[in-house]
Enzyme design. Structure first.
Site, PDB file in Angstrom:
ATOM      1  N   ARG A  59       0.840  -1.214   0.000  1.00 41.57           N
ATOM      2  CA  ARG A  59       0.000   0.000   0.000  1.00 41.57           C
ATOM      3  C   ARG A  59       0.871   1.260   0.000  1.00 41.57           C
ATOM      4  O   ARG A  59       0.478   2.303  -0.495  1.00 41.57           O
ATOM      5  CB  ARG A  59      -0.969   0.003   1.193  1.00 41.57           C
ATOM      6  CG  ARG A  59      -1.768   1.293   1.302  1.00 41.57           C
ATOM      7  CD  ARG A  59      -3.039   1.157   2.118  1.00 41.57           C
ATOM      8  NE  ARG A  59      -2.857   0.507   3.400  1.00 41.57           N
ATOM      9  CZ  ARG A  59      -2.225   1.050   4.447  1.00 41.57           C
ATOM     10  NH1 ARG A  59      -1.722   2.271   4.365  1.00 41.57           N
ATOM     11  NH2 ARG A  59      -2.107   0.380   5.578  1.00 41.57           N
ATOM     12  N   TYR A 112     -17.334  14.278 -15.643  1.00 43.38           N
ATOM     13  CA  TYR A 112     -17.880  12.941 -15.379  1.00 43.38           C
ATOM     14  C   TYR A 112     -18.856  13.020 -14.192  1.00 43.38           C
ATOM     15  O   TYR A 112     -18.510  13.588 -13.136  1.00 43.38           O
ATOM     16  CB  TYR A 112     -16.721  11.987 -15.086  1.00 43.38           C
ATOM     17  CG  TYR A 112     -17.156  10.576 -14.787  1.00 43.38           C
ATOM     18  CD1 TYR A 112     -18.024   9.894 -15.632  1.00 43.38           C
ATOM     19  CD2 TYR A 112     -16.695   9.918 -13.655  1.00 43.38           C
ATOM     20  CE1 TYR A 112     -18.414   8.600 -15.358  1.00 43.38           C
ATOM     21  CE2 TYR A 112     -17.074   8.617 -13.375  1.00 43.38           C
ATOM     22  CZ  TYR A 112     -17.942   7.966 -14.233  1.00 43.38           C
ATOM     23  OH  TYR A 112     -18.326   6.683 -13.949  1.00 43.38           O
ATOM     24  N   ASP A 184      -8.323  17.133 -15.227  1.00 44.65           N
ATOM     25  CA  ASP A 184      -8.567  15.722 -15.537  1.00 44.65           C
ATOM     26  C   ASP A 184      -8.285  15.561 -17.027  1.00 44.65           C
ATOM     27  O   ASP A 184      -9.070  16.014 -17.869  1.00 44.65           O
ATOM     28  CB  ASP A 184     -10.021  15.370 -15.180  1.00 44.65           C
ATOM     29  CG  ASP A 184     -10.355  13.921 -15.470  1.00 44.65           C
ATOM     30  OD1 ASP A 184      -9.671  13.310 -16.312  1.00 44.65           O
ATOM     31  OD2 ASP A 184     -11.314  13.388 -14.874  1.00 44.65           O
ATOM     32  N   LYS A 209      -9.150   4.306 -19.149  1.00 43.67           N
ATOM     33  CA  LYS A 209      -9.478   4.745 -20.507  1.00 43.67           C
ATOM     34  C   LYS A 209      -8.249   4.626 -21.431  1.00 43.67           C
ATOM     35  O   LYS A 209      -7.726   3.554 -21.588  1.00 43.67           O
ATOM     36  CB  LYS A 209     -10.015   6.169 -20.454  1.00 43.67           C
ATOM     37  CG  LYS A 209     -11.005   6.415 -19.308  1.00 43.67           C
ATOM     38  CD  LYS A 209     -12.249   5.559 -19.445  1.00 43.67           C
ATOM     39  CE  LYS A 209     -13.326   5.947 -18.483  1.00 43.67           C
ATOM     40  NZ  LYS A 209     -13.629   5.077 -17.402  1.00 43.67           N
TER      41      LYS A 209
HETATM   42  N1  LCS Z   1     -12.619  11.184 -15.127  1.00 42.85           N
HETATM   43  C1  LCS Z   1     -13.203  11.057 -16.327  1.00 42.85           C
HETATM   44  C2  LCS Z   1     -13.062  12.151 -17.349  1.00 42.85           C
HETATM   45  C3  LCS Z   1     -13.948   9.925 -16.615  1.00 42.85           C
HETATM   46  O1  LCS Z   1     -14.517   9.824 -17.820  1.00 42.85           O
HETATM   47  C4  LCS Z   1     -14.084   8.915 -15.632  1.00 42.85           C
HETATM   48  C5  LCS Z   1     -14.875   7.684 -15.885  1.00 42.85           C
HETATM   49  C6  LCS Z   1     -13.466   9.094 -14.389  1.00 42.85           C
HETATM   50  C7  LCS Z   1     -12.726  10.240 -14.179  1.00 42.85           C
HETATM   51  C8  LCS Z   1     -13.543   8.060 -13.302  1.00 42.85           C
HETATM   52  O2  LCS Z   1     -12.735   6.997 -13.648  1.00 42.85           O
HETATM   53  P1  LCS Z   1     -12.929   5.458 -13.145  1.00 42.85           P
HETATM   54  O3  LCS Z   1     -13.100   5.518 -11.667  1.00 42.85           O
HETATM   55  O4  LCS Z   1     -14.168   4.953 -13.820  1.00 42.85           O
HETATM   56  O5  LCS Z   1     -11.681   4.792 -13.578  1.00 42.85           O
HETATM   57  N2  LCS Z   1     -15.696   7.778 -17.001  1.00 42.85           N
HETATM   58  C9  LCS Z   1     -16.540   6.917 -17.437  1.00 42.85           C
HETATM   59  C10 LCS Z   1     -17.388   7.143 -18.534  1.00 42.85           C
HETATM   60  O6  LCS Z   1     -17.505   8.196 -19.156  1.00 42.85           O
HETATM   61  N3  LCS Z   1     -18.068   6.050 -18.785  1.00 42.85           N
HETATM   62  O7  LCS Z   1     -17.812   5.071 -17.840  1.00 42.85           O
HETATM   63  C11 LCS Z   1     -16.817   5.557 -16.925  1.00 42.85           C
END
Ligand code: LCS
Length: 405
Positions: A59, A112, A184, A209
């Protein structure tokens, strides 16, 4: 030998974070261990006191995780990166590290969905104030700054509207108010946008992503620009516990090697798909930063090295037609997430941004008819044909979905 930081991103993507390993392995080994044995009790105590460098507990630090983290830090031009269990864990870590009760956050209204509900539902409980605003106008950001604004938080392009914000102008406004700009950079990846070069203070990604790129890992990362910032963030992340694990780090590090080729191909494909959609009679509007019809096309050309893989559009038949499109495609898959090698399509109002509520979606111009597309690396003619066929069926009673593949 030049430092890896002096090489272009194509070379960095392949070599950053890779060192020398036992048996001459060319890839970092997976240290799938939760803990590390001390040589003796004094050794353990010295490690805990910080008098000697070494691994204690995964961790806190793990060599496989560190290999991936140092690759991402290089790609983004930061000093350090911190691997997180998800993109949301990265967002959470950043706010935890930067905010206290009574502080104010200015956040883009098109981000998001769960990022907005984290700020209102979780940080709101602890006395953090937030305004969601249109950050496409730097003047609006300047007007909404308060004396207690500590963080300006943006996504550019914003999820899912693809509205842009001028990072250089907003960094300047934030800094004049002694606030930090957090970006972001998930939608762009370091291949297409370099927020630190434009004045950002902290960068984060959902590595689920583009960085991983293969729809098989959930992970996030925070990238910082100084040793002091790193120590703060590491302490918080270690205490919250939202760290990435060694195997997912290995997968992300592997994915990063092809980041540049994937993103370039996705860009080329998305440009062609966006042009096709714009010319189709059943499409009411398309929003894509590579099209001259994007209201911030000039900013896109100045700030981004390419328009990316994400497209927003709305059909003339509204969401009824949009549903027929989503149900009619077969190479595109009806699924949330984005940035992977496979093309995806989804409906933000009922899916990724449902949690925001209608009023907030309307403010952010996330219309009920908006359909979001993530373009992958398939043959672009196949993708266009898939959309053409599905659009032909729009307006007819909805058909059952059958996969062509
Ligand atoms: N930031 C952005 C711009 C995102 O699109 C997402 C997830 C996150 C943070 C959070 O990331 P995660 O915890 O899912 O790894 N976006 C998603 C979307 O547009 N569709 O499904 C997940």
């Amino acid at each position: 030998m030049r430092s890896i930081r002096q090489f272009p991103i194509e070379t960095q993507a392949v070599h950053a974070g890779v060192g020398e390993y036992e048996f001459g392995a060319v890839v970092p080994p997976i240290y799938q261990t939760s803990t590390f044995r001390f040589k003796d009790s004094d050794h353990g105590a010295r490690l805990f006191r910080g008098e000697e460098d070494g691994y204690i507990y995964t961790r806190m630090r793990n060599p496989t995780v560190e290999a991936m983290e140092s690759a991402i830090a290089v790609l983004e031009g930061g000093t350090h990166a911190l691997g997180c269990a998800s993109g949301m864990a990265a967002v959470h870590t950043v706010f935890m590290a930067l905010l206290s009760a009574g502080d104010h956050v200015l956040c883009s209204d098109s981000v998001y969905g769960p990022t907005t509900t984290l700020l209102t539902g979780v940080f709101g409980k602890f006395g953090v104030q937030v305004d969601f605003i249109d950050t496409s106008s730097p003047e609006n950001v300047a007007r909404m700054m308060r004396p207690n604004t500590k963080v300006v938080y943006v996504e550019t392009p914003g999820n899912p509207t693809l509205v842009l914000c001028d990072l250089e102008a907003i960094a300047d406004i934030a800094h004049r108010n002694r606030a930090l700009l957090v970006v972001d950079n998930t939608f762009m990846s370091p291949v297409l946008q370099r927020p630190f070069e434009l004045g950002a203070d902290v960068i984060l990604h959902s590595m689920t992503k583009f960085l991983n790129g293969h729809a098989d890992v959930v992970a996030g990362v925070v990238v910082v620009k100084s040793e002091a910032q790193y120590r703060d963030f590491r302490r918080i992340l270690n205490q919250i516990g939202g760290v990435i694990d060694p195997f997912n780090s290995f997968l992300v590090h592997r994915g990063v090697k092809t980041l540049d080729v994937r993103v370039r191909r996705q860009n080329e494909n998305a440009m062609k798909v966006a042009k096709f959609l714009e010319g189709h009679p059943k499409i009411a509007w398309v929003r894509y930063p590579g099209l001259e019809s994007h209201p911030q096309y000039e900013l896109a050309r100045r700030q981004m090295k390419g328009p990316g893989a994400m497209i927003a559009c709305e059909l003339t038949g509204g969401i009824t037609a949009g549903r027929a499109l989503m149900n009619g495609v077969s190479i595109f898959q009806l699924a949330v997430s984005l940035g992977g090698v496979e093309s995806l399509i989804q409906h933000p109002a009922t899916m990724t941004h449902a949690s925001m509520g209608k009023a907030q979606r309307e403010q952010a111009k996330i219309t009920d008819g908006l359909v979001r597309i993530s373009v992958g690396i398939e043959n672009v003619d196949d993708l266009i044909e898939d959309l053409r066929h599905a659009l032909d069926g729009c307006g007819r009673p909805s058909e059952s979905r059958e996969s062509a593949i």
